[in-house]
Design an enzyme around this catalytic site. Structure first.
Site: not given
Length: 476
Positions: A78-79, A233
């Site tokens: 992520m991110h 995830d």
């Protein structure tokens, strides 16, 4: 019908081919490099992801094993910030979730824009790992790259774009960008203005199980294969572990450590150190995240002890070593929950001349477990038991320590990670509803005597972060 689930991880992509009942047919893993060349820097080349995914799919579908593939679902780290120009070329390497160069941008968002306003707009406050802080960092430090940017996407969404040509994301992954109104499931116009971007630079948002398109015909494996939006995830892993009911809890000890709690409705937490995100099942979840979990153990064993024999240091250990007053602060990459501190670093404390490898190993297991407890302590109404998955579960001793630190029963589950969650989401996108049950490998119950020892040791552990924070603040 068969399905492919993809887990686009930090060190490798892990992929699974399943039948429609989610039984594993074949699995592959493809590693790719990670650039840690400067303090706080963590970057990867999206082309490496895509090449690894293509190679992995070719292996999964070789020897006619892949006949009848109906869907693909991608879960991923992520991110991360992936920036594309007007011709869809990658402008610069992707800045990953554990890049900690954005402390100034994080401070600006939390202290100038204000935490209360951020929570109102997005449901969360700023953390150094979130995408919005990276956008501001590029805008400030690489204005020429910022000026070229036409599309902003997350790592797994770049893979979906390459698979389908559809510019999309899902609600769970979008939740971690600090650009998304989590409660109302839409982009926050005001946050986009704060970051200096426009909505046409961002992908269309779907629920994780919704169809975004078909695999492009020109790809060698393309043949009317449905692709779903996929998930971040942690949400994908929660689908794979069947962590979907209100009040359940799954703890993951992977590269990072997470405490994941599904909720039926959006929850505004009293402590903003907890993330409030959308789940991949159409609902919501709370999550606490520490940045170094099993990765800290990998660092100790492989880098410090210079071995790949993980059992060597635990053969002589038992849970009674808890009485030694050695502490490990697992802040190797800074820390997210609950401290939100990208400048803090790790430490062993309490070393003496008779400290040995086994003592350091035990202290590491305890330190990561204490950091997980920091997250658990913030959960509204608390939790009474949890399932645990991830690489850390390979050590039963660690699981015994974790159970005693948390003073709760934990069940270690067999889990294929976000890849299985991706396959389940893909199956649901095609109209199936596979029923997945947790395969419990073993259950650990806390020992009352040891929980009291760890209760006392945890209270001392909590006093160490303020001391370290002061030291690193003076060092800056």
């Amino acid at each position: 019908m068969n399905f492919i689930g993809i887990d686009l991880g930090t060190s490798a992509v892990k992929m699974i081919l399943t039948d429609e009942k989610m039984n594993s047919i074949r699995q592959v893993s493809k590693a790719y490099p990670l650039d840690f060349s400067a303090d706080g820097k963590s970057e990867q080349n999206p082309a490496d992801w895509w090449n690894a995914v293509k190679e992995g799919i070719d292996e999964l579908t070789s020897e006619n094993v892949g006949n009848g593939i109906a869907g693909i679902g991608v879960g991923g780290q992520m991110h991360g910030l992936v920036m594309l120009d007007e011709n869809d070329n990658v402008i610069r390497p992707a800045i990953l979730w554990n890049d900690t160069r954005t402390s100034r941008e994080t401070d600006y968002l939390n202290n100038v824009i204000g935490k209360e306003k951020l929570q109102k707009l997005t449901g969360n406050i700023a953390f150094a790992g979130f995408t919005a802080t990276k956008i501001l960092w590029v805008k400030e430090n690489e204005p020429e790259n910022f000026a070229k940017c036409a599309k902003i996407c997350l790592p797994k969404d770049y893979i979906n774009y390459m698979l389908t040509g559809v510019f999309s994301t899902d609600v769970s992954d979008a939740s971690g960008m600090l650009l998304f109104d989590v409660e109302n499931k839409c982009w926050s116009t005001e946050m986009l203005e704060i970051c200096g971007i426009t909505e046409d630079m961002l992908p269309t948002v779907y629920e994780s199980y919704e169809v975004i398109g078909k695999v492009k015909a020109e790809l060698s494996f393309g043949n009317n294969i449905t692709v779903c939006a996929g998930a971040g995830d942690n949400a994908a892993a929660a689908i794979g572990t069947n962590t979907i009911l209100n009040g359940q809890c799954n703890i993951s000890l992977g590269t990072s450590g997470t405490v994941f709690i599904p909720t039926d409705k959006y929850v505004k937490t009293d402590n903003p150190a907890l993330h409030s995100f959308c789940h991949a099942n159409g609902k919501y979840h709370l999550m606490g995240c520490i940045l170094s979990a099993a990765s800290a153990n990998k660092w100790l064993v492989e880098t410090i002890f210079d071995t790949d024999d993980y059992s060597k240091n635990t053969a002589e250990l038992n849970v009674d070593t808890a009485s030694k007053q050695i502490y490990f602060m697992p802040y190797l990459s800074g820390e997210r929950c609950p401290h939100n501190d990208s400048d803090i670093r790790g430490a062993f404390i309490g070393l003496s001349q008779d400290t040995g490898r086994a003592d350091l190993q035990t202290a590491l297991f305890e330190g990561v477990s204490f950091a997980i407890k920091d997250c658990v302590e913030l959960i509204p109404n608390g939790i009474k038991k949890a399932t645990v998955c991830g690489g850390g579960t390979k050590s039963r001793l660690w699981m015994e320590i974790l159970s005693n630190v948390l003073a709760m029963e934990i069940s270690v589950i067999k889990n294929e990670g976000p890849a299985l969650g991706g396959a389940i989401l893909a199956a649901r996108a095609t109209g199936l509803n596979p029923q997945v049950k947790n395969d419990i490998l073993y259950t650990v119950k806390p020992d009352t005597r040891l929980t009291e020892i760890y209760k006392s040791k945890y209270e001392k552990f909590k006093k160490l972060y303020p001391a370290l924070k002061k030291f690193y603040k003076e060092e800056k």
